[in-house]
Design a protein around this motif. Structure first.
Motif, PDB file in Angstrom:
ATOM      1  N   PHE A 314       0.832  -1.203   0.000  1.00  0.00           N
ATOM      2  CA  PHE A 314       0.000   0.000   0.000  1.00  0.00           C
ATOM      3  C   PHE A 314       0.866   1.251   0.000  1.00  0.00           C
ATOM      4  O   PHE A 314       0.486   2.295  -0.552  1.00  0.00           O
ATOM      5  CB  PHE A 314      -0.919  -0.022   1.222  1.00  0.00           C
ATOM      6  N   LYS A 315       2.060   1.166   0.585  1.00  0.00           N
ATOM      7  CA  LYS A 315       3.006   2.283   0.573  1.00  0.00           C
ATOM      8  C   LYS A 315       3.384   2.639  -0.859  1.00  0.00           C
ATOM      9  O   LYS A 315       3.505   3.815  -1.221  1.00  0.00           O
ATOM     10  CB  LYS A 315       4.257   1.896   1.386  1.00  0.00           C
ATOM     11  N   GLU A 316       3.539   1.628  -1.684  1.00  0.00           N
ATOM     12  CA  GLU A 316       3.885   1.851  -3.087  1.00  0.00           C
ATOM     13  C   GLU A 316       2.730   2.523  -3.828  1.00  0.00           C
ATOM     14  O   GLU A 316       2.963   3.312  -4.760  1.00  0.00           O
ATOM     15  CB  GLU A 316       4.236   0.509  -3.744  1.00  0.00           C
ATOM     16  N   THR A 317       1.487   2.235  -3.440  1.00  0.00           N
ATOM     17  CA  THR A 317       0.320   2.888  -4.042  1.00  0.00           C
ATOM     18  C   THR A 317       0.461   4.402  -3.968  1.00  0.00           C
ATOM     19  O   THR A 317       0.208   5.125  -4.940  1.00  0.00           O
ATOM     20  CB  THR A 317      -0.982   2.449  -3.321  1.00  0.00           C
ATOM     21  N   TRP A 318       0.869   4.908  -2.825  1.00  0.00           N
ATOM     22  CA  TRP A 318       0.987   6.360  -2.644  1.00  0.00           C
ATOM     23  C   TRP A 318       2.120   6.937  -3.480  1.00  0.00           C
ATOM     24  O   TRP A 318       2.023   8.078  -3.961  1.00  0.00           O
ATOM     25  CB  TRP A 318       1.153   6.690  -1.165  1.00  0.00           C
ATOM     26  N   LYS A 319       3.185   6.178  -3.672  1.00  0.00           N
ATOM     27  CA  LYS A 319       4.264   6.642  -4.558  1.00  0.00           C
ATOM     28  C   LYS A 319       3.758   6.778  -5.990  1.00  0.00           C
ATOM     29  O   LYS A 319       4.105   7.725  -6.708  1.00  0.00           O
ATOM     30  CB  LYS A 319       5.440   5.661  -4.516  1.00  0.00           C
ATOM     31  N   ILE A 320       2.936   5.835  -6.412  1.00  0.00           N
ATOM     32  CA  ILE A 320       2.373   5.875  -7.764  1.00  0.00           C
ATOM     33  C   ILE A 320       1.437   7.070  -7.915  1.00  0.00           C
ATOM     34  O   ILE A 320       1.454   7.775  -8.935  1.00  0.00           O
ATOM     35  CB  ILE A 320       1.630   4.557  -8.068  1.00  0.00           C
ATOM     36  N   ASP A 322       1.647   9.882  -6.394  1.00  0.00           N
ATOM     37  CA  ASP A 322       2.451  11.108  -6.437  1.00  0.00           C
ATOM     38  C   ASP A 322       3.261  11.243  -7.723  1.00  0.00           C
ATOM     39  O   ASP A 322       3.817  12.315  -7.991  1.00  0.00           O
ATOM     40  CB  ASP A 322       3.403  11.143  -5.232  1.00  0.00           C
ATOM     41  N   ASP A 323       3.333  10.183  -8.526  1.00  0.00           N
ATOM     42  CA  ASP A 323       4.049  10.211  -9.804  1.00  0.00           C
ATOM     43  C   ASP A 323       3.180  10.940 -10.835  1.00  0.00           C
ATOM     44  O   ASP A 323       2.068  10.504 -11.143  1.00  0.00           O
ATOM     45  CB  ASP A 323       4.331   8.775 -10.263  1.00  0.00           C
ATOM     46  N   SER A 324       3.659  12.031 -11.374  1.00  0.00           N
ATOM     47  CA  SER A 324       2.852  12.881 -12.256  1.00  0.00           C
ATOM     48  C   SER A 324       2.846  12.420 -13.712  1.00  0.00           C
ATOM     49  O   SER A 324       2.147  12.987 -14.544  1.00  0.00           O
ATOM     50  CB  SER A 324       3.351  14.324 -12.188  1.00  0.00           C
ATOM     51  N   ARG A 325       3.599  11.379 -14.031  1.00  0.00           N
ATOM     52  CA  ARG A 325       3.656  10.918 -15.419  1.00  0.00           C
ATOM     53  C   ARG A 325       2.324  10.300 -15.849  1.00  0.00           C
ATOM     54  O   ARG A 325       1.594   9.740 -15.024  1.00  0.00           O
ATOM     55  CB  ARG A 325       4.750   9.854 -15.581  1.00  0.00           C
ATOM     56  N   PRO A 326       2.008  10.369 -17.156  1.00  0.00           N
ATOM     57  CA  PRO A 326       0.846   9.604 -17.657  1.00  0.00           C
ATOM     58  C   PRO A 326       1.038   8.121 -17.368  1.00  0.00           C
ATOM     59  O   PRO A 326       2.163   7.607 -17.466  1.00  0.00           O
ATOM     60  CB  PRO A 326       0.863   9.884 -19.159  1.00  0.00           C
ATOM     61  N   LYS A 327      -0.055   7.440 -17.021  1.00  0.00           N
ATOM     62  CA  LYS A 327       0.054   6.037 -16.644  1.00  0.00           C
ATOM     63  C   LYS A 327      -1.307   5.365 -16.746  1.00  0.00           C
ATOM     64  O   LYS A 327      -2.348   6.025 -16.802  1.00  0.00           O
ATOM     65  CB  LYS A 327       0.618   5.879 -15.233  1.00  0.00           C
TER      66      LYS A 327
END
Length: 458
Positions: A314-320, A322-327
């Protein structure tokens, strides 16, 4: 002396969710599916009520497949006093195990969040069941082979038959005193990208048939083309494409389609594609474990998995987030009723550059249906969130047979069934399916109501 069998319609009767049917025979009481109600509040509240039959009197549960609306009530049934066995195919029970553990965890987390934030009217808020309850249900699982008759007692035998829809799914044939009861479960599609075409029943004295799409034919669309178009638009807008997904079959199918676009160089190799569904990731391992149940080769599965980043925590979810790139983000749940997708929507649904792509049936009362119907705001985590994102739907991904395919599924039954019972559908779908069965085969079908009891004379 004549014998009779009572059939109790305990769920998915007049509605789509909560599949539960009890066959009361002179010797045994068999429950076919044991699903959780989903959707509108009135239905969800049924999960908290006592059943109109004693759980302790149920001898055996037979599962058509592992989806929550067919297996998710099992821990509650055990809690109510069920002490029997639960049968299903090996992949069905593996999937049900994943889903029950995930369901228990989500309910525990939701109750904890509600108590922390104070948005529940219950003090304290409690889960419908917890992880211990789920484990007690799972301990009763017994795997059974597909396509083989299995004796329950001297007068009853059952057979699980391949049915597409999701991995492990079957329709169930039950012979009781020479009468054949056929429970369709959820019927898959003949041209599914991952699964083989469903088998068809050859005979049925008492036929229970799902009617999810009994009132319509699926829209034919260029699914790959539309997915590519939406990905292109997402990249151009600098936004995020969020696909709420059912963890079993749908998530894997979406991964497969994106992999196909990648193989054909139709999307950038650098585009992040993320599967944030712990349950979806575990379901993928079930595909690898049971290659005889689907069309993918071992290499296909490996290559498909390599193209998608699978979130581990779930910690990784928040990193994703905060990532501003298109995804592209694939996250549970498919009807936006819970799961990781809500965490993403909390941050992204209010942004115009976001697209939310629905990829399956959206039951009445779910947030997915609200979005599909054009809601300007949706409520979750105790707050209202304004919808500024673009909402779209992929019509070509349904794992349910449409009206034409449902009619074809029964086409090998030459002798008219004594009773045809339409289940697992919303009222309009059920009634239209009733009309089509009459027009096509001259079969008279009955639409049972919730908690109705039918008496079948042998």
């Amino acid at each position: 002396m004549s014998k009779s069998i009572k059939i109790h319609f305990l769920g998915a009767s007049g509605t789509v969710t909560g599949s539960k049917y009890l066959i009361e025979t002179p010797e045994k009481n068999l429950m076919i599916d044991c699903g959780m109600f989903q959707g509108i509040k009135k239905l969800r509240e049924l999960n908290w009520q006592q059943l109109p039959v004693k759980a302790s009197t149920v001898d055996l549960v037979l599962l058509t497949h592992g989806h929550l609306d067919h297996s998710g009530f099992l821990p509650r049934l055990v809690k109510m006093g069920f002490n029997g066995s639960i049968w299903g195919t090996a992949p069905t029970l593996d999937i049900a195990e994943i889903i029950l553990r995930d369901s228990a965890k989500i309910q525990e987390e939701d109750a904890e969040r509600a108590n922390k934030d104070g948005y529940s009217k219950h003090d304290p808020a409690e889960p419908l069941y917890n992880t211990d309850d789920a484990e007690k249900a799972i301990s009763r699982f017994q795997k059974r082979e597909e396509a083989e008759w299995i004796a329950v007692d001297n007068n009853t035998r059952v057979r699980f038959q391949y049915n597409g829809h999701i991995i492990g799914a079957t329709f169930i044939e039950i012979d009781i005193y020479g009468k054949r009861f056929v429970f369709s479960g959820d019927i898959g599609r003949p041209n599914d990208a991952l699964l083989r075409a469903p088998k068809k029943p050859k005979s049925a004295d008492i036929l229970f048939i799902e009617s999810t799409y009994g009132n319509r034919k699926h829209i034919e669309e260029d699914t790959l083309g539309k997915l590519k178009q939406l990905i292109d638009e997402t990249i151009q807008k600098g936004g995020t494409l969020i696909i709420p997904s059912f963890a079993v079959e749908r998530a894997q199918l979406l991964m497969y389609l994106i992999w196909q676009l990648h193989k054909k160089n139709l999307i950038p190799a650098s585009l992040p594609v993320i599967l944030d569904s712990p349950m979806g990731a575990r379901a993928l391992s079930t595909f690898n474990k049971y290659p005889e149940w689907h069309k993918l080769t071992e290499k296909d599965s490996a290559d498909m998995k390599d193209r998608v980043h699978i979130v581990e925590s779930f910690k990784e979810t928040w990193k994703i987030i905060d990532d501003s790139r298109p995804k592209v983000i694939i996250a549970g749940s498919g009807m936006v009723t819970g799961g990781r997708v809500l965490t993403y929507l909390q941050k992204y649904i209010g942004r115009e550059e976001t697209t939310v792509l629905l990829a399956g049936f959206q039951a009445e009362g779910t947030r997915g249906r609200q979005l599909l119907d054009g809601a300007e705001e949706i409520k979750f985590y105790g707050k209202y969130h304004q919808v500024k994102a673009c909402i779209d739907i992929l019509h070509g991904l349904s794992a349910h047979a449409d009206q034409t395919e449902l009619l074809d599924w029964v086409s090998d039954i030459k002798k008219m069934p004594e009773h045809v019972l339409l289940i697992h559908g919303e009222p309009q779908s059920l009634d239209m399916m009733r009309v089509k069965l009459k027009d096509t085969y001259n079969w008279s079908a009955h639409i049972p109501e919730l908690y109705e009891i039918a008496d079948i004379q042998l």
